[in-house]
Design a protein around this motif. Structure first.
Motif, PDB file in Angstrom:
ATOM      1  N   GLU A 132     -66.590  45.708  25.183  1.00 17.73           N
ATOM      2  CA  GLU A 132     -65.359  44.984  24.832  1.00 17.73           C
ATOM      3  C   GLU A 132     -65.001  43.927  25.870  1.00 17.73           C
ATOM      4  O   GLU A 132     -64.659  42.803  25.533  1.00 17.73           O
ATOM      5  N   ARG A 133     -65.099  44.330  27.131  1.00 15.63           N
ATOM      6  CA  ARG A 133     -64.776  43.397  28.208  1.00 15.63           C
ATOM      7  C   ARG A 133     -65.745  42.215  28.161  1.00 15.63           C
ATOM      8  O   ARG A 133     -65.364  41.064  28.343  1.00 15.63           O
ATOM      9  N   TYR A 134     -66.991  42.555  27.883  1.00 18.70           N
ATOM     10  CA  TYR A 134     -68.003  41.519  27.819  1.00 18.70           C
ATOM     11  C   TYR A 134     -67.751  40.563  26.670  1.00 18.70           C
ATOM     12  O   TYR A 134     -67.980  39.368  26.771  1.00 18.70           O
ATOM     13  N   ALA A 135     -67.265  41.104  25.571  1.00 19.51           N
ATOM     14  CA  ALA A 135     -67.037  40.271  24.392  1.00 19.51           C
ATOM     15  C   ALA A 135     -66.065  39.138  24.720  1.00 19.51           C
ATOM     16  O   ALA A 135     -66.268  37.997  24.324  1.00 19.51           O
ATOM     17  N   ALA A 136     -65.008  39.446  25.494  1.00 18.69           N
ATOM     18  CA  ALA A 136     -64.021  38.424  25.862  1.00 18.69           C
ATOM     19  C   ALA A 136     -64.654  37.323  26.700  1.00 18.69           C
ATOM     20  O   ALA A 136     -64.228  36.174  26.663  1.00 18.69           O
ATOM     21  N   LEU A 137     -65.681  37.692  27.439  1.00 19.50           N
ATOM     22  CA  LEU A 137     -66.356  36.694  28.279  1.00 19.50           C
ATOM     23  C   LEU A 137     -67.488  35.998  27.527  1.00 19.50           C
ATOM     24  O   LEU A 137     -68.211  35.182  28.089  1.00 19.50           O
ATOM     25  N   GLY A 138     -67.661  36.348  26.272  1.00 20.53           N
ATOM     26  CA  GLY A 138     -68.735  35.737  25.493  1.00 20.53           C
ATOM     27  C   GLY A 138     -70.095  36.278  25.853  1.00 20.53           C
ATOM     28  O   GLY A 138     -71.115  35.635  25.632  1.00 20.53           O
TER      29      GLY A 138
END
Lengths: 248, 66
Positions: A219-225
């Motif tokens: 999830e955290r990674y998703a925000a960073l693309g």
């Protein structure tokens, strides 16, 4: 020239050798270790022809897939030391000589790898990261058009630098986390669009936990693309010491 | 064979085994035990092979992400 050569896929413990079933590869044993090897046509694997063959992408691909399939099948039954692709001997006797000369090192590395497998984690940047909104500072002093342009450019550069930093940090964090859960870990040079090209030697008993960690930043990674992929278990291609004197 | 390994290959592992060819070639060309064979890939050869393969990589990447 004609004739035959021994192509070596990998090395296993000679005292409890795996079943090779119907595969044309067979075991050549010496001094407690055994090479998993196959007779191949010398025409493909001599010094004159091999360089040409290597430019034949289909040929290399086929060889790589076969090499890997043999090792994967072995890995289910035994600890395997994968050989670098295209390691070839002129005769069974030459192969046995090599085993004899290298046996102490091979036994040591096999012991080190027992019950462990390699996993790969790659991180890709698939979208620009979403950055927290910053207040624009340029409206305050009513700068001229030129100054506004320069300010805008500066902001853009700052944002790119900030984004790069965030991405690097996220990758470093994940790599450290995975290293801590592994026996050993290494970040290989990233290829193509990768930001992290990590390889990890993991206890088989902890593989599920490792897999969970590798997927957790989702999830955290998703925000960073960012997106990450987990592959394995692999034979320990990246965790065999280069030289006999290398640490275990 | 240990039961632990069976559990791994039956569970989390196999689902992630859909590996691209590129990933495989990276490992096979850069990794593994390096022992002097009668015939071995020299470092220069490896670089050449890698170069050839890079040409293919973009198309494989596209296939993999279809």
């Amino acid at each position: 020239m004609g004739g035959e050569r021994w192509y070596v896929y990998g090395i296993v413990d000679g005292s409890c050798p795996p079943e090779l079933a119907e595969h044309p590869a067979r075991l050549v044993a010496r001094d407690g270790v055994a090479a998993v090897a196959r007779l191949v046509a010398a025409d493909d694997f001599d010094e004159q022809n091999l360089p040409d063959r290597l430019h034949d992408v289909d040929w290399v691909t086929q060889l790589a897939v076969e090499h890997s399939e043999v090792l994967d099948r072995l890995r289910e039954q035994a600890t395997v030391l994968p050989m670098r692709i295209c390691t070839v001997y002129r005769s069974e006797e030459r192969l046995r000589e090599m085993l004899s000369a290298e046996a102490p090192r091979l036994v040591r590395v096999l012991a080190h790898l027992r019950g462990r497998s390699e996993w790969g984690v790659k991180v890709f940047s698939v979208r620009p990261p979403t950055l927290p909104e910053r207040e624009a500072t340029r409206g305050d002093g009513t700068p001229g058009a030129g100054a506004a342009y320069l300010l805008a450019r500066q902001r853009e550069r700052d944002q790119i630098a900030e984004a790069d930093q965030l991405l690097d940090h996220a990758c470093d964090e994940l790599h450290e986390l995975l290293c801590a859960a592994a026996v050993a870990g290494r970040a290989n040079p990233p290829q193509r669009r990768e930001l992290l090209n990590g390889v990890y030697l993991v206890e088989d008993q902890l593989a599920e936990e490792f897999g969970r960690l590798a997927r957790e930043p989702g999830e955290r990674y998703a925000a960073l693309g960012l997106e990450q992929t987990l592959t394995g278990p692999w034979p320990a291609y990246n965790f065999v010491p280069d030289h006999a004197e290398a640490t275990t | 064979m240990t039961t632990a390994r069976e559990t791994v290959s039956a569970g989390v592992a196999t689902r992630h085994r859909d590996v691209t060819l590129v990933d495989l070639l990276d490992r096979l060309l850069a990794g593994g035990v390096v022992i002097e064979g009668d015939i071995t890939l020299a470092a220069a050869d490896v670089d050449l092979v890698a170069l050839d393969l890079r040409v293919l990589i973009s198309s494989i990447d596209k296939l993999a992400s279809r």
